[in-house]
Design an enzyme around this catalytic site. Structure first.
Site, mmCIF file in Angstrom:
data_model
loop_
_atom_site.group_PDB
_atom_site.id
_atom_site.type_symbol
_atom_site.label_atom_id
_atom_site.label_comp_id
_atom_site.label_asym_id
_atom_site.label_seq_id
_atom_site.Cartn_x
_atom_site.Cartn_y
_atom_site.Cartn_z
ATOM 1 C CB SER A 46 -56.525 24.522 2.460
ATOM 2 O OG SER A 46 -56.058 24.348 3.784
ATOM 3 C CG ASN A 47 -59.284 25.111 6.909
ATOM 4 O OD1 ASN A 47 -58.511 25.655 7.666
ATOM 5 N ND2 ASN A 47 -59.377 23.782 6.818
#
Ligand code: CTP
Length: 259
Positions: A46-47
């Site tokens: 993810s980020n």
């Protein structure tokens, strides 16, 4: 109302006033948060997106009287109770949700940090450690904005975000044109997760506007005002034919019908 847990795609109209349409009458679809791309059932790529900007946009749009559908990846943000909330955990699910809601919106704001890559073959069961190097093969995710640009009509407004660590304006402007957008909001990695940020905004027909170190709520208000202006200009120059009038026409489009 919050729905516990994230199903893959979970829609929840949260209040009776979701059909309220303002004088300007936009139906706005906003995406928010960072998508999760699963490696196995418990691990994902993810980020660092917090979803703050997307949620601030949803609140600003509601405050301005628009109808809002918020398509959201997992975040810690409190969803605005007057919005229709659609939960979409992965880029693929977010794409499905945007495709579902796009045809009846006047404006799509892609504030989500959509993962550009996803594992080719997520493991069906939890990966066990082997002590060896692990290589995960990734494939590109669908470019949601690109799809939206290919399917937009004459009056629909598309807003994209660009996160760049150098050549901010040049790269963002390239995205504005290449992705066939109406507005691009450019910012730096420092904006991720912060309450305040510096953004630069460019619409197709105006010069760059810089908003320095402002609360995301203030920036969101400005973005919504610019989107309203673009939409007004489009609908003024492009009155809908009777067959194109949406089932719940805004006061503005009704004026076209009966004047
Ligand atoms: N976006 C999208 N679909 C994707 C990836 C991104 O719709 N699969 C949207 C984002 O929500 C954002 C805009 O595209 O509004 C810019 O995303 P970004 O990742 O910065 O741009 P890319 O064109 O993917 O290029 P790069 O990451 O190389 O800068």
């Amino acid at each position: 109302m919050l729905v516990a847990g994230y199903s893959m795609l979970d829609e929840c109209p949260v209040s009776g006033i979701k059909n309220r349409v303002s004088r300007i009458g936009m139906r706005i679809v906003i995406t928010a948060g960072g998508t999760r791309e699963y490696i196995d059932p418990v691990r994902y790529i993810s980020n660092a997106s917090s979803g703050r900007m997307g949620y601030a946009l949803a609140r600003a749009a509601l405050k301005a009287g628009h109808e809002v559908t918020l398509i959201t990846a997992p975040t810690a943000q409190e969803p605005p109770s007057e919005a229709t909330i659609v939960k979409a955990e992965t880029a693929a699910r977010m794409f499905e949700a945007v495709k579902k809601h796009f045809s009846r919106c006047d404006c799509l704001i892609m504030a989500a940090a959509v993962a550009d890559y996803t594992p080719v073959r997520p493991a069906p069961t939890k990966l066990k450690k082997t002590g060896q190097n692990l290589t995960i093969k990734l494939k590109p995710t669908p470019d949601i904005l690109k799809w939206a640009a290919e399917h937009k009509n004459k009056t629909r407004i598309l807003v994209g975000f660009a996160l760049e660590d150098k050549a901010l304006r040049a790269r963002a402007e390239k995205k504005l044109h290449e992705k066939n957008l109406d507005m691009i909001v450019a910012n730096c990695p420092a904006a991720i997760g912060a309450d305040k940020s510096t953004v630069q905004i460019k619409t197709l027909d105006s010069a760059w506007v810089k908003i320095e170190n402002a609360a995301k709520s203030a920036t969101a208000k400005k973005i919504i005002a610019l989107a309203e202006k673009l939409h007004r200009r489009r609908t003024d120059s492009c009155p809908p034919r009777p067959a194109e009038v949406p089932e719940r026409a805004s006061p503005r489009s009704r004026r076209f019908l009966f004047s």
